[in-house]
Design an enzyme around this catalytic site. Structure first.
Site, PDB file in Angstrom:
ATOM      1  N   MET A  51     -13.619  31.349  41.769  1.00  0.00           N
ATOM      2  CA  MET A  51     -12.195  31.557  41.160  1.00  0.00           C
ATOM      3  C   MET A  51     -10.894  30.366  41.721  1.00  0.00           C
ATOM      4  O   MET A  51     -10.173  30.867  41.903  1.00  0.00           O
ATOM      5  CB  MET A  51     -11.699  33.084  41.264  1.00  0.00           C
ATOM      6  CG  MET A  51     -12.639  33.900  40.656  1.00  0.00           C
ATOM      7  SD  MET A  51     -12.808  33.690  39.039  1.00  0.00           S
ATOM      8  CE  MET A  51     -11.616  34.378  38.135  1.00  0.00           C
TER       9      MET A  51
ATOM     10  N   ASN B 149     -19.685  24.413  34.911  1.00  0.00           N
ATOM     11  CA  ASN B 149     -19.043  26.072  34.867  1.00  0.00           C
ATOM     12  C   ASN B 149     -19.541  26.851  33.886  1.00  0.00           C
ATOM     13  O   ASN B 149     -19.639  26.205  32.819  1.00  0.00           O
ATOM     14  CB  ASN B 149     -17.410  25.838  35.010  1.00  0.00           C
ATOM     15  CG  ASN B 149     -16.830  27.134  35.430  1.00  0.00           C
ATOM     16  OD1 ASN B 149     -17.177  27.901  36.055  1.00  0.00           O
ATOM     17  ND2 ASN B 149     -15.703  27.192  34.523  1.00  0.00           N
TER      18      ASN B 149
ATOM     19  N   GLY C  63     -21.471  37.827  41.440  1.00  0.00           N
ATOM     20  CA  GLY C  63     -22.661  36.970  41.569  1.00  0.00           C
ATOM     21  C   GLY C  63     -23.595  37.486  40.536  1.00  0.00           C
ATOM     22  O   GLY C  63     -25.011  37.161  40.786  1.00  0.00           O
TER      23      GLY C  63
ATOM     24  N   HIS D 205     -17.934  29.951  31.287  1.00  0.00           N
ATOM     25  CA  HIS D 205     -16.655  30.710  31.081  1.00  0.00           C
ATOM     26  C   HIS D 205     -16.796  31.573  29.801  1.00  0.00           C
ATOM     27  O   HIS D 205     -17.595  31.417  29.070  1.00  0.00           O
ATOM     28  CB  HIS D 205     -15.582  29.559  30.576  1.00  0.00           C
ATOM     29  CG  HIS D 205     -14.150  30.381  30.376  1.00  0.00           C
ATOM     30  ND1 HIS D 205     -13.232  30.728  31.265  1.00  0.00           N
ATOM     31  CD2 HIS D 205     -13.725  30.723  29.172  1.00  0.00           C
ATOM     32  CE1 HIS D 205     -12.313  31.185  30.577  1.00  0.00           C
ATOM     33  NE2 HIS D 205     -12.448  31.158  29.416  1.00  0.00           N
TER      34      HIS D 205
ATOM     35  N   LEU E 114      -9.872  26.317  41.692  1.00  0.00           N
ATOM     36  CA  LEU E 114      -9.782  24.887  40.920  1.00  0.00           C
ATOM     37  C   LEU E 114     -10.042  24.078  42.023  1.00  0.00           C
ATOM     38  O   LEU E 114      -9.737  23.958  43.143  1.00  0.00           O
ATOM     39  CB  LEU E 114      -8.405  24.697  40.411  1.00  0.00           C
ATOM     40  CG  LEU E 114      -7.871  25.180  39.061  1.00  0.00           C
ATOM     41  CD1 LEU E 114      -6.503  24.524  38.909  1.00  0.00           C
ATOM     42  CD2 LEU E 114      -8.805  24.853  38.112  1.00  0.00           C
TER      43      LEU E 114
HETATM   44  C1  GRF Z   1     -18.390  35.429  34.438  1.00  0.00           C
HETATM   45  O1  GRF Z   1     -17.975  36.049  33.618  1.00  0.00           O
HETATM   46  C2  GRF Z   1     -17.984  34.027  34.582  1.00  0.00           C
HETATM   47  O2  GRF Z   1     -18.286  33.488  33.018  1.00  0.00           O
HETATM   48  C3  GRF Z   1     -16.714  33.830  34.877  1.00  0.00           C
HETATM   49  O3  GRF Z   1     -16.615  34.783  36.094  1.00  0.00           O
HETATM   50  C4  GRF Z   1     -17.452  35.943  35.599  1.00  0.00           C
HETATM   51  C5  GRF Z   1     -18.687  36.125  37.169  1.00  0.00           C
HETATM   52  O4  GRF Z   1     -19.172  37.191  37.243  1.00  0.00           O
HETATM   53  N1  GRF Z   1     -16.541  32.656  35.160  1.00  0.00           N
HETATM   54  P1  GRF Z   1     -20.596  36.878  38.144  1.00  0.00           P
HETATM   55  O5  GRF Z   1     -19.978  37.023  39.616  1.00  0.00           O
HETATM   56  O6  GRF Z   1     -21.377  35.850  37.816  1.00  0.00           O
HETATM   57  O7  GRF Z   1     -21.072  38.691  38.178  1.00  0.00           O
END
Ligand code: GRF
Length: 186
Positions: A89, A106, A11, A108, A91
């Site tokens: 995590m 989203n 988070g 990435h 879909l």
């Molecule tokens: C981030 O790197 C985001 O881009 C990817 O998952 C990670 C999540 O990190 N989708 P966090 O939970 O926001 O610290």
């Protein structure tokens, strides 16, 4: 506008969004944090910030469709207008996406379309690429596809370790996501 953040883990992005809402850089209301994982640290961050949380486990539902329908009815209950995925995590099913057309985004940790998938930072590091970065995009059924909204490059220096690179990327994420949300959701 009322939006929800979906997170499965740490988070860090959620925290940056909470801060931007507090500082009124994001003018919309963060009305819900949703997680598929009961032990997601993101849920603790939300509780600390007094943001409502809902957690539903996929294993308690017979199919992905049923699971997603349950989430959508929670979103309706909370009058959510936008969905922000931040380290979620899973879909989303087509029905879910159809319930929020062009209203699900989203983040990435690569310059899409390079290095899709759950190990984007590691994959770029091991390739080894010289530049990677961060992408914010609309969500479609196909993983890490969908129209790109914002991108920022991050250089991979020869001295970088994987951990150093991950930190650099997260730092960019925590700037770029709140900034992008502020322009889209108001
Ligand atoms: C981030 O790197 C985001 O881009 C990817 O998952 C990670 C999540 O990190 N989708 P966090 O939970 O926001 O610290």
């Amino acid at each position: 506008m009322r939006f929800a953040v979906f997170a499965s883990g740490n988070g860090g992005n959620l925290q940056a969004i909470i801060k931007a809402v507090k500082l009124k850089k994001i003018k919309a209301t963060l009305a819900l944090v949703f997680s598929d994982k009961p032990d997601a640290f993101a849920l603790e961050r939300a509780r600390k910030a007094k943001i409502p949380t809902v957690q539903l486990s996929p294993k308690d539902f017979a199919t992905r469709g049923e699971y997603d329908r349950a989430i959508v009815s929670v979103l309706k209950e909370y009058k959510i207008q936008w969905v922000v995925l931040a380290g979620y995590m899973r879909l989303l099913s087509g029905d879910f996406i159809d319930a929020y057309p062009n209203r699900i985004i989203n983040i990435h940790p690569s310059l899409l379309p390079a290095f899709k998938g759950a190990y984007a930072i590691r994959d770029a590091f091991e390739y080894p690429a010289k530049v990677t970065g961060v992408t914010i995009h609309y969500v479609v059924e196909e993983m890490d596809a969908g129209k790109i909204i914002a991108q920022e490059p991050v250089r991979i220096d020869p001295k970088d370790t994987l951990e150093k690179l991950a930190n650099k990327i997260h730092k960019v994420e925590h700037q770029l996501y709140p900034k992008t949300i502020a322009t889209l959701i108001k």
